[in-house]
Design a protein around this motif. Sequence first.
Motif, PDB file in Angstrom:
ATOM      1  N   ASP A  41      -7.954   5.858   4.774  1.00 39.57           N
ATOM      2  CA  ASP A  41      -8.405   6.952   5.628  1.00 39.57           C
ATOM      3  C   ASP A  41      -9.742   7.225   5.852  1.00 39.57           C
ATOM      4  O   ASP A  41      -9.963   7.316   6.706  1.00 39.57           O
ATOM      5  N   ASN A  42     -10.295   6.789   4.234  1.00 40.03           N
ATOM      6  CA  ASN A  42     -11.510   7.055   4.195  1.00 40.03           C
ATOM      7  C   ASN A  42     -12.126   5.798   4.858  1.00 40.03           C
ATOM      8  O   ASN A  42     -13.520   5.707   3.923  1.00 40.03           O
ATOM      9  N   THR A  77       0.723   3.807  -2.773  1.00 38.62           N
ATOM     10  CA  THR A  77       0.682   4.813  -3.005  1.00 38.62           C
ATOM     11  C   THR A  77      -0.221   5.729  -2.707  1.00 38.62           C
ATOM     12  O   THR A  77      -1.146   5.807  -2.008  1.00 38.62           O
ATOM     13  N   PRO A  78      -0.292   6.789  -3.110  1.00 41.67           N
ATOM     14  CA  PRO A  78      -1.750   8.332  -2.382  1.00 41.67           C
ATOM     15  C   PRO A  78      -2.943   7.599  -2.084  1.00 41.67           C
ATOM     16  O   PRO A  78      -3.512   8.188  -1.545  1.00 41.67           O
ATOM     17  N   SER A  79      -2.981   7.512  -3.411  1.00 43.85           N
ATOM     18  CA  SER A  79      -4.471   6.659  -3.302  1.00 43.85           C
ATOM     19  C   SER A  79      -4.477   5.379  -2.465  1.00 43.85           C
ATOM     20  O   SER A  79      -5.763   5.219  -1.895  1.00 43.85           O
ATOM     21  N   ASP A  80      -3.831   4.146  -2.360  1.00 48.72           N
ATOM     22  CA  ASP A  80      -3.945   3.820  -1.481  1.00 48.72           C
ATOM     23  C   ASP A  80      -4.251   4.668   0.001  1.00 48.72           C
ATOM     24  O   ASP A  80      -5.146   3.781   0.658  1.00 48.72           O
ATOM     25  N   ARG A  81      -3.480   5.498   0.456  1.00 47.51           N
ATOM     26  CA  ARG A  81      -3.624   6.201   1.705  1.00 47.51           C
ATOM     27  C   ARG A  81      -4.588   6.400   1.739  1.00 47.51           C
ATOM     28  O   ARG A  81      -5.621   6.720   2.799  1.00 47.51           O
ATOM     29  N   ASP A  82      -5.264   7.027   0.718  1.00 47.16           N
ATOM     30  CA  ASP A  82      -6.574   7.646   0.593  1.00 47.16           C
ATOM     31  C   ASP A  82      -7.319   6.907   0.769  1.00 47.16           C
ATOM     32  O   ASP A  82      -8.901   7.587   1.621  1.00 47.16           O
ATOM     33  N   MET A  83      -7.632   5.678   1.047  1.00 44.14           N
ATOM     34  CA  MET A  83      -9.318   4.835   0.148  1.00 44.14           C
ATOM     35  C   MET A  83      -8.318   3.710   1.864  1.00 44.14           C
ATOM     36  O   MET A  83      -9.815   4.281   2.568  1.00 44.14           O
ATOM     37  N   ALA A 108      -7.636  -1.011  -0.738  1.00 43.41           N
ATOM     38  CA  ALA A 108      -6.242  -0.719  -1.564  1.00 43.41           C
ATOM     39  C   ALA A 108      -5.246  -1.509  -1.369  1.00 43.41           C
ATOM     40  O   ALA A 108      -5.546  -2.798  -0.909  1.00 43.41           O
ATOM     41  N   THR A 126       0.649  -1.707   0.263  1.00 38.87           N
ATOM     42  CA  THR A 126      -0.217   0.121  -0.615  1.00 38.87           C
ATOM     43  C   THR A 126       0.256   1.030  -0.076  1.00 38.87           C
ATOM     44  O   THR A 126       1.196   2.251   0.935  1.00 38.87           O
TER      45      THR A 126
END
Length: 77
Positions: A37-38, A29-35, A44, A27
């Motif tokens: 966190d939300n 990538t920034p999109s993985d972290r966003d997923m 992710a 995990t």
Amino acid sequence: MKVGELVKLWSGEYGTIVRGPYPFRFTNTPSDRDMIDNGMGHLAGTYGSAVDIVNHKTGWHTRHNTSSNNFEVISES
């Protein structure tokens, strides 16, 4: 690739494989972290094969994705 093999890292330093290969969910990538966190962390990341390498110069243990080409095996036993 197996435990005990000598590798050359992308930095030019040498290391030894101390664990692996084993399956791991990356995990990183920034999109993985966003997923994560939300509340969608179960979706992710990507799965791949990993090895743990200890750097001979620093002594640090690091995890590497075997498909990322950031190291090469020098000796195959």
